[in-house]
Scaffold this motif. Structure first.
Motif, PDB file in Angstrom:
ATOM      1  N   GLN A   1     -15.888   4.125   8.742  1.00  0.00           N
ATOM      2  CA  GLN A   1     -14.664   3.868   9.492  1.00  0.00           C
ATOM      3  C   GLN A   1     -14.213   2.415   9.301  1.00  0.00           C
ATOM      4  OE1 GLN A   1     -14.879   3.788  13.831  1.00  0.00           O
ATOM      5  NE2 GLN A   1     -12.981   4.980  13.913  1.00  0.00           N
ATOM      6  N   ASN A   2     -15.150   1.493   9.308  1.00  0.00           N
ATOM      7  CA  ASN A   2     -14.818   0.076   9.114  1.00  0.00           C
ATOM      8  C   ASN A   2     -14.276  -0.196   7.718  1.00  0.00           C
ATOM      9  OD1 ASN A   2     -15.488  -0.634  11.725  1.00  0.00           O
ATOM     10  ND2 ASN A   2     -17.573  -1.241  11.188  1.00  0.00           N
ATOM     11  N   LYS A   3     -14.771   0.504   6.715  1.00  0.00           N
ATOM     12  CA  LYS A   3     -14.235   0.346   5.355  1.00  0.00           C
ATOM     13  C   LYS A   3     -12.758   0.731   5.316  1.00  0.00           C
ATOM     14  CE  LYS A   3     -18.427   1.061   2.651  1.00  0.00           C
ATOM     15  NZ  LYS A   3     -19.090   1.891   1.642  1.00  0.00           N
ATOM     16  N   ALA A   4     -12.436   1.858   5.937  1.00  0.00           N
ATOM     17  CA  ALA A   4     -11.041   2.316   5.966  1.00  0.00           C
ATOM     18  C   ALA A   4     -10.180   1.338   6.756  1.00  0.00           C
ATOM     19  CB  ALA A   4     -10.951   3.719   6.565  1.00  0.00           C
ATOM     20  N   THR A   5     -10.677   0.886   7.893  1.00  0.00           N
ATOM     21  CA  THR A   5      -9.930  -0.053   8.731  1.00  0.00           C
ATOM     22  C   THR A   5      -9.706  -1.371   8.006  1.00  0.00           C
ATOM     23  OG1 THR A   5     -10.818   0.969  10.730  1.00  0.00           O
ATOM     24  CG2 THR A   5      -9.925  -1.259  10.950  1.00  0.00           C
ATOM     25  N   ASP A   6     -10.742  -1.886   7.361  1.00  0.00           N
ATOM     26  CA  ASP A   6     -10.615  -3.149   6.621  1.00  0.00           C
ATOM     27  C   ASP A   6      -9.579  -3.038   5.506  1.00  0.00           C
ATOM     28  OD1 ASP A   6     -12.560  -4.255   8.231  1.00  0.00           O
ATOM     29  OD2 ASP A   6     -14.155  -4.115   6.723  1.00  0.00           O
ATOM     30  N   ARG A   7      -9.596  -1.921   4.814  1.00  0.00           N
ATOM     31  CA  ARG A   7      -8.635  -1.707   3.716  1.00  0.00           C
ATOM     32  C   ARG A   7      -7.208  -1.662   4.256  1.00  0.00           C
ATOM     33  NH1 ARG A   7      -6.618  -2.268  -0.883  1.00  0.00           N
ATOM     34  NH2 ARG A   7      -6.017  -0.459  -2.087  1.00  0.00           N
ATOM     35  N   LEU A   8      -7.002  -0.950   5.354  1.00  0.00           N
ATOM     36  CA  LEU A   8      -5.666  -0.877   5.952  1.00  0.00           C
ATOM     37  C   LEU A   8      -5.220  -2.251   6.447  1.00  0.00           C
ATOM     38  CD1 LEU A   8      -6.069   2.476   7.889  1.00  0.00           C
ATOM     39  CD2 LEU A   8      -4.347   2.024   6.121  1.00  0.00           C
ATOM     40  N   GLN A   9      -6.109  -2.976   7.096  1.00  0.00           N
ATOM     41  CA  GLN A   9      -5.751  -4.292   7.628  1.00  0.00           C
ATOM     42  C   GLN A   9      -5.473  -5.299   6.519  1.00  0.00           C
ATOM     43  OE1 GLN A   9      -8.957  -5.194  10.362  1.00  0.00           O
ATOM     44  NE2 GLN A   9      -7.882  -4.201  12.068  1.00  0.00           N
ATOM     45  N   SER A  10      -6.204  -5.205   5.426  1.00  0.00           N
ATOM     46  CA  SER A  10      -5.979  -6.146   4.325  1.00  0.00           C
ATOM     47  C   SER A  10      -4.597  -5.947   3.699  1.00  0.00           C
ATOM     48  CB  SER A  10      -7.067  -6.012   3.257  1.00  0.00           C
ATOM     49  OG  SER A  10      -6.934  -4.814   2.538  1.00  0.00           O
ATOM     50  N   GLU A  11      -4.068  -4.739   3.834  1.00  0.00           N
ATOM     51  CA  GLU A  11      -2.743  -4.429   3.305  1.00  0.00           C
ATOM     52  C   GLU A  11      -1.673  -4.456   4.403  1.00  0.00           C
ATOM     53  OE1 GLU A  11      -1.896  -3.777   0.083  1.00  0.00           O
ATOM     54  OE2 GLU A  11      -3.961  -4.148  -0.563  1.00  0.00           O
ATOM     55  N   ARG A  12      -2.086  -4.845   5.598  1.00  0.00           N
ATOM     56  CA  ARG A  12      -1.182  -4.908   6.757  1.00  0.00           C
ATOM     57  C   ARG A  12      -0.503  -3.557   7.027  1.00  0.00           C
ATOM     58  NH1 ARG A  12      -1.079 -10.202   8.161  1.00  0.00           N
ATOM     59  NH2 ARG A  12      -1.257 -11.749   6.532  1.00  0.00           N
ATOM     60  N   ALA A  13      -1.287  -2.511   6.862  1.00  0.00           N
ATOM     61  CA  ALA A  13      -0.781  -1.152   7.084  1.00  0.00           C
ATOM     62  C   ALA A  13      -1.250  -0.663   8.453  1.00  0.00           C
ATOM     63  CB  ALA A  13      -1.281  -0.213   5.997  1.00  0.00           C
TER      64      ALA A  13
ATOM     65  N   MET B   1       0.840  -1.181   0.000  1.00  0.00           N
ATOM     66  CA  MET B   1       0.000   0.000   0.000  1.00  0.00           C
ATOM     67  C   MET B   1       0.886   1.245   0.000  1.00  0.00           C
ATOM     68  SD  MET B   1      -2.814   1.244   2.846  1.00  0.00           S
ATOM     69  CE  MET B   1      -4.201   0.462   2.082  1.00  0.00           C
ATOM     70  N   LYS B   2       0.522   2.180  -0.872  1.00  0.00           N
ATOM     71  CA  LYS B   2       1.268   3.432  -0.939  1.00  0.00           C
ATOM     72  C   LYS B   2       1.047   4.246   0.334  1.00  0.00           C
ATOM     73  CE  LYS B   2      -0.381   4.187  -5.326  1.00  0.00           C
ATOM     74  NZ  LYS B   2      -0.790   5.089  -6.389  1.00  0.00           N
ATOM     75  N   LYS B   3       2.038   5.028   0.658  1.00  0.00           N
ATOM     76  CA  LYS B   3       1.960   5.888   1.847  1.00  0.00           C
ATOM     77  C   LYS B   3       0.777   6.852   1.748  1.00  0.00           C
ATOM     78  CE  LYS B   3       3.880   7.534   5.647  1.00  0.00           C
ATOM     79  NZ  LYS B   3       3.618   6.864   6.893  1.00  0.00           N
ATOM     80  N   ASP B   4       0.521   7.384   0.549  1.00  0.00           N
ATOM     81  CA  ASP B   4      -0.600   8.309   0.374  1.00  0.00           C
ATOM     82  C   ASP B   4      -1.936   7.631   0.680  1.00  0.00           C
ATOM     83  OD1 ASP B   4       1.083  10.371  -0.253  1.00  0.00           O
ATOM     84  OD2 ASP B   4       0.508  10.526  -2.357  1.00  0.00           O
ATOM     85  N   ASP B   5      -2.089   6.380   0.242  1.00  0.00           N
ATOM     86  CA  ASP B   5      -3.315   5.634   0.549  1.00  0.00           C
ATOM     87  C   ASP B   5      -3.472   5.466   2.057  1.00  0.00           C
ATOM     88  OD1 ASP B   5      -4.500   4.900  -2.019  1.00  0.00           O
ATOM     89  OD2 ASP B   5      -2.677   3.741  -2.328  1.00  0.00           O
ATOM     90  N   GLN B   6      -2.401   5.104   2.697  1.00  0.00           N
ATOM     91  CA  GLN B   6      -2.432   4.888   4.137  1.00  0.00           C
ATOM     92  C   GLN B   6      -2.830   6.177   4.867  1.00  0.00           C
ATOM     93  OE1 GLN B   6       1.268   3.489   5.793  1.00  0.00           O
ATOM     94  NE2 GLN B   6       0.356   3.106   7.798  1.00  0.00           N
ATOM     95  N   GLU B   7      -2.264   7.296   4.459  1.00  0.00           N
ATOM     96  CA  GLU B   7      -2.563   8.561   5.129  1.00  0.00           C
ATOM     97  C   GLU B   7      -4.018   8.995   4.918  1.00  0.00           C
ATOM     98  OE1 GLU B   7      -0.632  10.057   7.355  1.00  0.00           O
ATOM     99  OE2 GLU B   7       0.748   8.379   7.026  1.00  0.00           O
ATOM    100  N   ILE B   8      -4.540   8.791   3.726  1.00  0.00           N
ATOM    101  CA  ILE B   8      -5.944   9.125   3.453  1.00  0.00           C
ATOM    102  C   ILE B   8      -6.857   8.273   4.337  1.00  0.00           C
ATOM    103  CG2 ILE B   8      -7.808   8.888   1.731  1.00  0.00           C
ATOM    104  CD1 ILE B   8      -6.223  11.245   0.985  1.00  0.00           C
ATOM    105  N   LEU B   9      -6.589   6.983   4.385  1.00  0.00           N
ATOM    106  CA  LEU B   9      -7.428   6.080   5.163  1.00  0.00           C
ATOM    107  C   LEU B   9      -7.310   6.349   6.664  1.00  0.00           C
ATOM    108  CD1 LEU B   9      -6.859   2.829   3.096  1.00  0.00           C
ATOM    109  CD2 LEU B   9      -8.918   4.267   3.143  1.00  0.00           C
TER     110      LEU B   9
END
Length: 143
Positions: free
Chosen positions: A50-62, A1-9
């Motif tokens: 919030q859960n959508k953002a959390t799920d996306r971060l967790q799926s990428e191990r971010a 996951m790109k850093k920009d994606d992580q920061e947005i989420l």
């Protein structure tokens, strides 16, 4: 996951988490059943986003956003101070609208600063912004 994606989420997690905390705190003071119902619906939808953002971060191990106790205490203290002498439906709607406006501004700043993020992250951020704009419109009738 790109850093920009992580920061947005992380910003989505932060904003929706603050909104949930604000609703939990302010709901104790709401006397108007219609407003209480509106806030309950908003809380549920903030949780979904919030859960959508959390799920996306967790799926990428971010790493996700972790709020501090100080921030939470400041938010709750601010709500308590602002409703100390006036906890009318109008005042509560005003506070929620102000919070949503700050959230929208914060999301736009983050999106403009992290323009290299992918479509999924931007879609979640845009979903939060659109939801907050609609929430503001619905809350205006209580002013």
């Amino acid at each position: 996951m790109k850093k920009d994606d992580q920061e947005i989420l992380k910003e989505v997690q932060k904003n929706s988490g603050m909104a949930i905390s604000a609703i939990d705190t302010i709901s104790e003071k709401v006397q108007n059943d219609e407003l209480l119902h509106e806030l309950s619906k908003e809380r549920l939808l903030y949780s979904v986003i919030q859960n959508k953002a959390t799920d996306r971060l967790q799926s990428e191990r971010a790493e996700g956003y972790h709020g501090s106790a100080v921030q939470d205490m400041m938010l709750k203290g601010g709500i308590q101070m602002n409703t100390l002498t006036n906890c009318s439906a109008s005042k509560i709607a005003e506070l929620m609208i102000q919070g949503s406006n700050r959230g929208i501004t914060s999301m736009w700043k983050s999106m403009n600063h992290h323009q290299n993020s992918g479509n999924t992250s931007m879609e979640i951020a845009n979903e939060l912004i659109a939801f907050e704009e609609k929430a503001i419109s619905r809350l205006k009738k209580f002013l």
